[in-house]
Write a protein that holds these residues in place. Structure first.
Motif, PDB file in Angstrom:
ATOM      1  N   LEU A 192      23.866  27.245-135.293  1.00  0.00           N
ATOM      2  CA  LEU A 192      23.815  27.390-136.558  1.00  0.00           C
ATOM      3  C   LEU A 192      24.931  27.032-137.339  1.00  0.00           C
ATOM      4  CD1 LEU A 192      21.937  28.952-139.283  1.00  0.00           C
ATOM      5  CD2 LEU A 192      22.780  31.154-137.965  1.00  0.00           C
ATOM      6  N   ASP A 193      25.780  27.512-136.198  1.00  0.00           N
ATOM      7  CA  ASP A 193      27.570  27.638-136.577  1.00  0.00           C
ATOM      8  C   ASP A 193      27.260  25.993-136.745  1.00  0.00           C
ATOM      9  OD1 ASP A 193      28.419  29.591-136.729  1.00  0.00           O
ATOM     10  OD2 ASP A 193      29.145  29.894-134.582  1.00  0.00           O
ATOM     11  N   SER A 194      27.344  24.862-135.706  1.00  0.00           N
ATOM     12  CA  SER A 194      27.634  23.573-135.990  1.00  0.00           C
ATOM     13  C   SER A 194      27.181  23.079-137.853  1.00  0.00           C
ATOM     14  CB  SER A 194      26.628  22.734-134.635  1.00  0.00           C
ATOM     15  OG  SER A 194      27.481  23.149-133.418  1.00  0.00           O
ATOM     16  N   LEU A 195      25.484  23.899-137.451  1.00  0.00           N
ATOM     17  CA  LEU A 195      24.749  23.312-138.562  1.00  0.00           C
ATOM     18  C   LEU A 195      25.657  23.944-140.070  1.00  0.00           C
ATOM     19  CD1 LEU A 195      21.944  21.872-139.742  1.00  0.00           C
ATOM     20  CD2 LEU A 195      20.940  24.575-139.851  1.00  0.00           C
ATOM     21  N   ASN A 196      25.830  25.145-139.832  1.00  0.00           N
ATOM     22  CA  ASN A 196      26.822  25.108-141.144  1.00  0.00           C
ATOM     23  C   ASN A 196      28.107  24.289-141.504  1.00  0.00           C
ATOM     24  OD1 ASN A 196      27.755  26.931-142.811  1.00  0.00           O
ATOM     25  ND2 ASN A 196      27.975  28.579-142.006  1.00  0.00           N
ATOM     26  N   ARG A 197      28.526  24.032-139.847  1.00  0.00           N
ATOM     27  CA  ARG A 197      30.166  23.229-140.244  1.00  0.00           C
ATOM     28  C   ARG A 197      29.956  22.402-140.700  1.00  0.00           C
ATOM     29  NH1 ARG A 197      30.793  23.816-134.962  1.00  0.00           N
ATOM     30  NH2 ARG A 197      30.222  21.690-134.414  1.00  0.00           N
ATOM     31  N   VAL A 198      28.271  21.359-140.086  1.00  0.00           N
ATOM     32  CA  VAL A 198      28.238  20.339-140.943  1.00  0.00           C
ATOM     33  C   VAL A 198      27.865  20.234-142.832  1.00  0.00           C
ATOM     34  CG1 VAL A 198      26.476  18.292-141.155  1.00  0.00           C
ATOM     35  CG2 VAL A 198      27.124  19.516-139.537  1.00  0.00           C
ATOM     36  N   ARG A 241      28.508  22.456-144.977  1.00  0.00           N
ATOM     37  CA  ARG A 241      29.889  22.731-145.649  1.00  0.00           C
ATOM     38  C   ARG A 241      31.272  21.321-145.211  1.00  0.00           C
ATOM     39  NH1 ARG A 241      35.799  24.397-144.052  1.00  0.00           N
ATOM     40  NH2 ARG A 241      36.103  25.885-146.053  1.00  0.00           N
ATOM     41  N   GLU A 242      30.784  20.594-144.944  1.00  0.00           N
ATOM     42  CA  GLU A 242      32.061  19.075-144.536  1.00  0.00           C
ATOM     43  C   GLU A 242      30.794  18.455-145.310  1.00  0.00           C
ATOM     44  OE1 GLU A 242      31.813  18.071-140.593  1.00  0.00           O
ATOM     45  OE2 GLU A 242      33.823  19.393-140.334  1.00  0.00           O
ATOM     46  N   ASN A 243      29.634  18.140-145.346  1.00  0.00           N
ATOM     47  CA  ASN A 243      29.451  17.269-146.579  1.00  0.00           C
ATOM     48  C   ASN A 243      29.252  18.312-147.934  1.00  0.00           C
ATOM     49  OD1 ASN A 243      27.026  15.675-145.820  1.00  0.00           O
ATOM     50  ND2 ASN A 243      27.488  16.409-144.131  1.00  0.00           N
ATOM     51  N   LEU A 244      28.912  19.405-148.257  1.00  0.00           N
ATOM     52  CA  LEU A 244      29.256  19.660-150.076  1.00  0.00           C
ATOM     53  C   LEU A 244      30.660  19.750-150.420  1.00  0.00           C
ATOM     54  CD1 LEU A 244      27.210  22.927-149.339  1.00  0.00           C
ATOM     55  CD2 LEU A 244      26.616  20.634-150.534  1.00  0.00           C
ATOM     56  N   ARG A 294      32.451  13.992-152.319  1.00  0.00           N
ATOM     57  CA  ARG A 294      33.402  12.756-152.989  1.00  0.00           C
ATOM     58  C   ARG A 294      33.654  11.525-152.082  1.00  0.00           C
ATOM     59  NH1 ARG A 294      34.992  17.298-156.398  1.00  0.00           N
ATOM     60  NH2 ARG A 294      34.629  16.896-158.854  1.00  0.00           N
ATOM     61  N   VAL A 295      34.308  11.677-151.168  1.00  0.00           N
ATOM     62  CA  VAL A 295      34.669  11.230-150.314  1.00  0.00           C
ATOM     63  C   VAL A 295      33.350  10.292-149.635  1.00  0.00           C
ATOM     64  CG1 VAL A 295      36.332  10.720-148.033  1.00  0.00           C
ATOM     65  CG2 VAL A 295      37.247  12.290-148.988  1.00  0.00           C
ATOM     66  N   ILE A 296      32.454  11.074-148.786  1.00  0.00           N
ATOM     67  CA  ILE A 296      31.298  10.660-148.841  1.00  0.00           C
ATOM     68  C   ILE A 296      30.536   9.675-149.538  1.00  0.00           C
ATOM     69  CG2 ILE A 296      28.659  11.115-147.896  1.00  0.00           C
ATOM     70  CD1 ILE A 296      29.786  13.740-147.039  1.00  0.00           C
ATOM     71  N   ARG A 297      30.245   9.733-150.882  1.00  0.00           N
ATOM     72  CA  ARG A 297      29.765   8.803-152.161  1.00  0.00           C
ATOM     73  C   ARG A 297      31.238   7.520-152.143  1.00  0.00           C
ATOM     74  NH1 ARG A 297      26.826  13.034-156.687  1.00  0.00           N
ATOM     75  NH2 ARG A 297      26.105  13.460-155.395  1.00  0.00           N
ATOM     76  N   ASN A 300      30.446   5.720-148.583  1.00  0.00           N
ATOM     77  CA  ASN A 300      29.025   4.782-148.770  1.00  0.00           C
ATOM     78  C   ASN A 300      28.264   5.970-147.779  1.00  0.00           C
ATOM     79  OD1 ASN A 300      26.449   3.534-150.136  1.00  0.00           O
ATOM     80  ND2 ASN A 300      26.622   1.979-149.591  1.00  0.00           N
ATOM     81  N   LYS A 301      28.772   6.668-147.628  1.00  0.00           N
ATOM     82  CA  LYS A 301      28.548   7.386-146.246  1.00  0.00           C
ATOM     83  C   LYS A 301      27.333   8.616-145.970  1.00  0.00           C
ATOM     84  CE  LYS A 301      31.148   5.448-142.817  1.00  0.00           C
ATOM     85  NZ  LYS A 301      30.576   4.560-142.194  1.00  0.00           N
ATOM     86  N   ILE A 302      26.543   8.421-147.134  1.00  0.00           N
ATOM     87  CA  ILE A 302      25.226   8.901-146.964  1.00  0.00           C
ATOM     88  C   ILE A 302      24.322   9.198-146.837  1.00  0.00           C
ATOM     89  CG2 ILE A 302      23.583  10.193-148.543  1.00  0.00           C
ATOM     90  CD1 ILE A 302      25.491   8.888-151.679  1.00  0.00           C
ATOM     91  N   GLU A 303      24.191   7.991-146.688  1.00  0.00           N
ATOM     92  CA  GLU A 303      23.046   8.180-145.100  1.00  0.00           C
ATOM     93  C   GLU A 303      23.524   8.512-143.795  1.00  0.00           C
ATOM     94  OE1 GLU A 303      19.593   7.134-145.177  1.00  0.00           O
ATOM     95  OE2 GLU A 303      19.686   7.472-147.314  1.00  0.00           O
ATOM     96  N   HIS A 304      25.038   8.240-143.228  1.00  0.00           N
ATOM     97  CA  HIS A 304      25.814   8.233-141.487  1.00  0.00           C
ATOM     98  C   HIS A 304      24.982   9.959-141.823  1.00  0.00           C
ATOM     99  CE1 HIS A 304      28.955   9.834-139.791  1.00  0.00           C
ATOM    100  NE2 HIS A 304      28.599   8.886-138.989  1.00  0.00           N
ATOM    101  N   GLU A 305      25.715  10.256-143.047  1.00  0.00           N
ATOM    102  CA  GLU A 305      26.269  12.244-143.064  1.00  0.00           C
ATOM    103  C   GLU A 305      24.581  12.783-143.297  1.00  0.00           C
ATOM    104  OE1 GLU A 305      28.586  14.070-142.983  1.00  0.00           O
ATOM    105  OE2 GLU A 305      29.294  12.114-142.571  1.00  0.00           O
TER     106      GLU A 305
END
Length: 575
Positions: free
Chosen positions: A188-194, A196-199, A203-206, A209-214
């Protein structure tokens, strides 16, 4: 769980009331089958309607009393658990607030969030169950056995066979489930970390163009948690069907052997009915215990994770006898300071020595990774140095209270951080009692006045979470205004002008000169133009001081500084 029980002390009276109410409820439940047997044997069999009405009315009173006790116990249990959760969350939050950056790095921000929310909720839910069941389950079990023996001792041999098997099944399932519950919390910690990093990095992810990767990364963490949850739920799902099988087989056996004893004249019909109910109560008390075994393993893991936070002592703490620095000074002296991050092979800073004086501006420049931000983090004592000393107003910072030390500093971090609230509230974060005039003056010096007044509601305009409704340069200027309103003795600007255009940068530095005339100022910058007029410039190179002096002095004597200047300015500008 035991270590967290100290948080129940304020609710000792309420806990006592719950235990008494549960005790009375259990007595009520244990007494009802005996009354029912009495009605059957002495009322129904003999056709005595008056006796049936009399005992039946008494049964209703006993049942009503048990119901009132049950409602009262539920109310007080919920109240205790809610208060316990509130106290524990407050304690964890205040304890974490005292951590140095090292402890945050050690546990991780996402894990601390999970422990403060999900883990405490798990413990809170189990507490409600335990308050009700830790008295009821054993009392119903032991009381049921005593009452069953009183009805027919020989028939209890059926229970002597089924109950040990039932207890063994519960123990095996609980043993298999505990490691999986522990793994679930970590995942659950790992899921929360991923998440949090996504949210936070959307801006960097978009932009890359790493949306599918994330999405794949999140799905992997989500699936990992799901698979563990399915495993543990499969194990625990066996519990109730097995319980019901044993319950029904035990009932069939009791009826079978009970009917033989009735036909032989060793038992009455009412006693058999009561015996069946007592057997049900015994079995259901074990089911209650098994439900606790489902919840307690996960809660014990959560409690362990909470205790890990509470038992983690901060590397940085106030001295037993803190020294009070002299008032209205603001000098900072580094004496042969060396600092190494935990786990790093080489120091981030080595043998750093320099002096910052009130009324003077000290600038720090150097290449990426030279230790500039590390140096400024040592002054407010975000980390403790390994050797040497940092003197603030002539007192070693480790001998001062952290509150006194940081009260002297106006800090503007490299990454501007704003909080949800109004513009005025964000500036007032630097000084809670700041007047409206002080806020406006700080905003004017920070070159933020114009854009604030252009906002729909001016200083009362709302800043969204993370400051997403203002630009990077506006964030920096509001952060600078927050430091200015404090009127500290020491100003630290950690690359705080990087998002400003050259014109605004020049205006801001000119305004700051008068505002900070009596304070010691430290500026970390990448731009040479920002720090050219500093009273002294410190050149860092791979964690060591390459040179100290004015711009002109360093241009003559320091190769590293000269290379930085040549890479940024034209020959005309240098001249």
């Amino acid at each position: 769980m035991k270590k967290l029980s100290k948080f129940l002390k304020p609710f000792a009276l309420s806990v006592g009331i719950v235990l008494i109410l549960v005790f009375l409820q259990s007595l009520s439940d244990l007494y009802l089958p005996t009354l029912m047997a009495d009605i059957v044997d002495n009322g129904v069999v003999k056709g005595d309607s008056a006796y049936i009405w009399k005992i039946g009315g008494f049964m209703l009173l006993v049942a009503a009393g048990g119901m009132i006790c049950s409602v009262g116990a539920s109310y007080f249990s919920a109240k205790i658990a809610s208060g316990f959760g509130k106290l524990l969350r407050s304690r964890v939050f205040s304890h974490v607030s005292g951590f140095s950056l090292n402890e945050f790095d050690q546990i991780g921000t996402s894990s601390l969030i999970t422990r403060t929310t999900n883990d405490i909720t798990q413990v809170q839910q189990v507490l409600v169950m335990m308050l009700r069941m830790m008295i009821m389950a054993p009392m119903m079990c032991i009381g049921g056995i005593i009452m069953a023996v009183s009805k027919d001792a020989k028939l209890t041999l059926v229970l002597a066979v089924s109950l040990p098997i039932l207890v063994l099944v519960i123990a095996i399932l609980a043993k298999k489930g505990l490691p999986l519950f522990k793994a679930m919390q970590a995942k659950l910690d790992s899921l929360n970390r991923v998440l949090r990093e996504n949210l936070t990095g959307i801006r960097v992810i978009r932009s890359f163009n790493k949306i599918e990767h994330e999405k794949k990364r999140f799905d992997m963490a989500n699936m990992d948690l799901t698979e563990t949850a399915i495993k543990v739920n499969k194990i625990m799902a066996l519990l109730m069907p097995l319980m019901m099988i044993f319950l029904n087989l035990t009932t069939v056996a009791i009826i079978w052997f009970g009917s033989i004893r009735i036909s032989n004249g060793h038992m009455q019909v009412g006693d058999l009915m009561a015996f069946i109910q007592y057997a049900m109560q015994i079995m259901f008390s074990l089911i209650m215990v098994s439900m606790m075994f489902v919840m307690i393993p996960r809660a014990s893991v959560s409690a362990g994770r909470i205790n890990e936070v509470l038992e983690l002592t901060a590397d940085i703490s106030d001295p037993a006898s803190p020294k009070k620095p002299a008032e209205d000074k603001g000098s900072v002296v580094f004496r042969d300071v060396t600092f190494c991050y935990p786990g790093a092979e080489i120091p981030a800073l080595s043998n750093i020595s320099f002096t910052m004086k009130p009324g003077e501006t000290t600038a720090v420049i150097g290449g990426t990774g030279s230790g500039k931000s590390t140096l400024v983090n040592l002054i407010p004592r975000f980390y403790d140095i390994d050797s040497g000393s940092i003197l603030v107003d002539g007192v070693d910072s480790r001998e001062m209270k952290q509150e006194d030390l940081r009260g002297k500093i106006g800090f503007v971090p490299q990454q501007a951080v704003l909080f949800s609230g109004t513009v005025a509230e964000n500036i007032r974060f630097g000084k809670e009692a700041a007047s409206e005039e002080e806020i406006r003056h700080a905003a004017e010096i920070a070159q933020a006045k114009n854009f604030i007044e252009e906002m729909p509601e001016g200083y009362e305009s709302v800043i969204s979470q993370g400051g997403t409704n203002v630009s990077g340069g506006q964030k920096q200027r509001l952060s600078i205004a927050r430091a200015l309103v404090r009127k500290p003795e020491i100003y630290i600007f950690d690359d705080s002008f990087s998002s400003l255009d050259f014109k605004t940068d020049a205006k801001l530095r000119a305004a700051l000169k008068d505002e900070t005339a009596e304070a010691a100022v430290l500026i970390v910058a990448q731009r040479v133009s920002t720090i050219m007029d500093a009273d002294q410039i410190i050149v860092l190179d791979e964690g060591t001081i390459s040179g100290i002096g004015t711009h002109k002095e360093l241009m003559k004597t320091n190769e590293v500084y000269r290379e930085i200047v040549m890479s940024q300015l034209s020959e005309e500008e240098i001249a």
